[in-house]
Design an enzyme around this catalytic site. Structure first.
Site, PDB file in Angstrom:
ATOM      1  CB  SER A 225     -48.945  10.087 -11.825  1.00 53.45           C
ATOM      2  OG  SER A 225     -48.224   8.900 -11.624  1.00 53.45           O
TER       3      SER A 225
ATOM      4  CG  HIS B  25     -48.795   7.003 -16.310  1.00 47.74           C
ATOM      5  ND1 HIS B  25     -49.738   6.868 -15.326  1.00 47.74           N
ATOM      6  CD2 HIS B  25     -47.838   7.827 -15.800  1.00 47.74           C
ATOM      7  CE1 HIS B  25     -49.380   7.567 -14.260  1.00 47.74           C
ATOM      8  NE2 HIS B  25     -48.221   8.170 -14.527  1.00 47.74           N
TER       9      HIS B  25
ATOM     10  CG  ASP C 126     -51.405   4.169 -16.276  1.00 47.49           C
ATOM     11  OD1 ASP C 126     -50.422   3.684 -15.693  1.00 47.49           O
ATOM     12  OD2 ASP C 126     -51.918   5.266 -15.946  1.00 47.49           O
TER      13      ASP C 126
END
Length: 345
Positions: free
Chosen positions: A193, A315, A285
């Protein structure tokens, strides 16, 4: 800069432009049962929407890692920490003061290849402890030292503070790998991320500043753009554990220049000359398009890329290999590509 229009295909997906659909938005994906269980347990922990909280309160909320731990406890299968990994902690000098790093070393004589790892959390929350399962999985599966970096976070330290810390830590590893039994000729970068963003940016900065390039970049659902109207942002607007409003909150606190490639790597004028990459995305996601576009653009500009989208997961799924089989598959995919890159050197 608007990324060049590319025609690329990956299974059923087709990329036509930076703002086009990367998949059929009419499709209704089905959550993997193991992923659904994690989300159900996370909800039972009564975490509040962080977009409604101050950063300090957001940092106190239960995390997906807490949900995984709860599941393991419920199943009487709480994993015993693998003592085969030697873990040490220290602080290195950085632009804003000392930067904590955590060094995870596998058993054996070495010298070992090294992965400099940056945790997720939208540049605002989380730390190495939150993502320790990912770090341990990669250290074991790739038989590599993982140096995890607790960079300074926004909003107390907005852009470019995390970026400068990340690049400083990477250079420190190049200069000091021998001191912790690492091989300075085999140093990769990676992260999840926001950490995937930092790994991509470190690669750009190394190229631009003529610093020795990472041997590979592992980008796990990376934040590389700020297009909140991409197909995956639209379809996963209310997804858990990451949604569109949370990303707005993260971007607000990070306070980055939206045209700066060191904030959003997809804005770079060129990606040529970057190290080979592994890019991992999750179907459910908001950041799916980010990762897919970046992988396609890297490949278009001559960079070797291994890309895989994992269906039915969200995610944060990476690192949940103890409870989600697809997460274990993703960990193996990442480690195999790291091993391949390390062996080339």
């Amino acid at each position: 800069m608007t990324p060049v229009s590319i025609l690329a295909a990956s299974g059923a997906h087709a990329l036509t432009s930076a703002h086009g659909s990367v998949y059929d938005t009419a499709k209704h994906p089905q959550l993997d049962p193991a992923m659904q269980r994690v989300l159900n347990v996370l909800e039972s922990l009564h975490s509040q929407p962080i977009e409604n909280l101050s950063p300090s309160d957001a940092r106190l909320q239960p995390t997906p890692a807490d949900a995984v731990k709860k599941i393991l406890e419920h199943d009487n299968n709480l994993l015993i920490v693998d003592n085969s990994l030697i873990v040490s902690e220290q602080k290195i000098d950085g632009p804003l003061g000392q930067i904590p790093i955590h060094i995870f070393t596998p058993p054996g004589e070495g010298p070992f290849p090294v992965l400099v790892y940056f945790h997720g959390g939208g540049f605002v929350i989380a730390n190495t402890k939150t993502y320790e399962s990912s770090v341990r999985a990669l250290a074991k599966a790739a038989n590599a030292i993982v140096v995890s970096v607790d960079y300074h976070q926004a909003p107390e330290h907005p852009f470019p503070a995390p970026v400068n810390d990340a690049f400083t830590a990477y250079q420190w590893v190049l200069d000091n790998a021998k001191e912790f039994n690492g091989d300075s000729n085999r140093v990769a970068v990676g992260g999840e991320s926001a950490g995937g963003n930092l790994a991509a940016v470190v690669s750009l900065m190394a190229r631009d500043n003529k610093v020795k390039l990472p041997i590979h970049q592992l980008l796990i659902y990376p934040v590389v753009n700020d297009d909140l109207d991409s197909a995956s942002y639209i379809r996963n607007e209310n997804a858990k554990p990451l949604n569109k409003n949370m990303m707005k909150w993260f971007f607000k606190h990070y306070a980055a220049d939206s045209n700066n490639a060191y904030a959003l790597p997809l804005k770079a004028s060129t990606l040529r000359g970057l190290p080979s990459a592994t890019v991992i995305t999750a179907e459910m996601d908001p950041l799916l398009c980010d990762g897919k576009f970046y992988a396609d653009r890297l490949r278009y500009e001559g960079v070797e890329v291994a890309y895989q989208e994992f269906t039915g997961v969200t995610h944060e799924f990476f690192g949940m290999g103890a409870v989600i089989p697809k997460a274990k598959q993703a960990e193996i995919f990442a480690a195999d590509n790291l091993i391949r890159a390390f062996s080339k050197e």
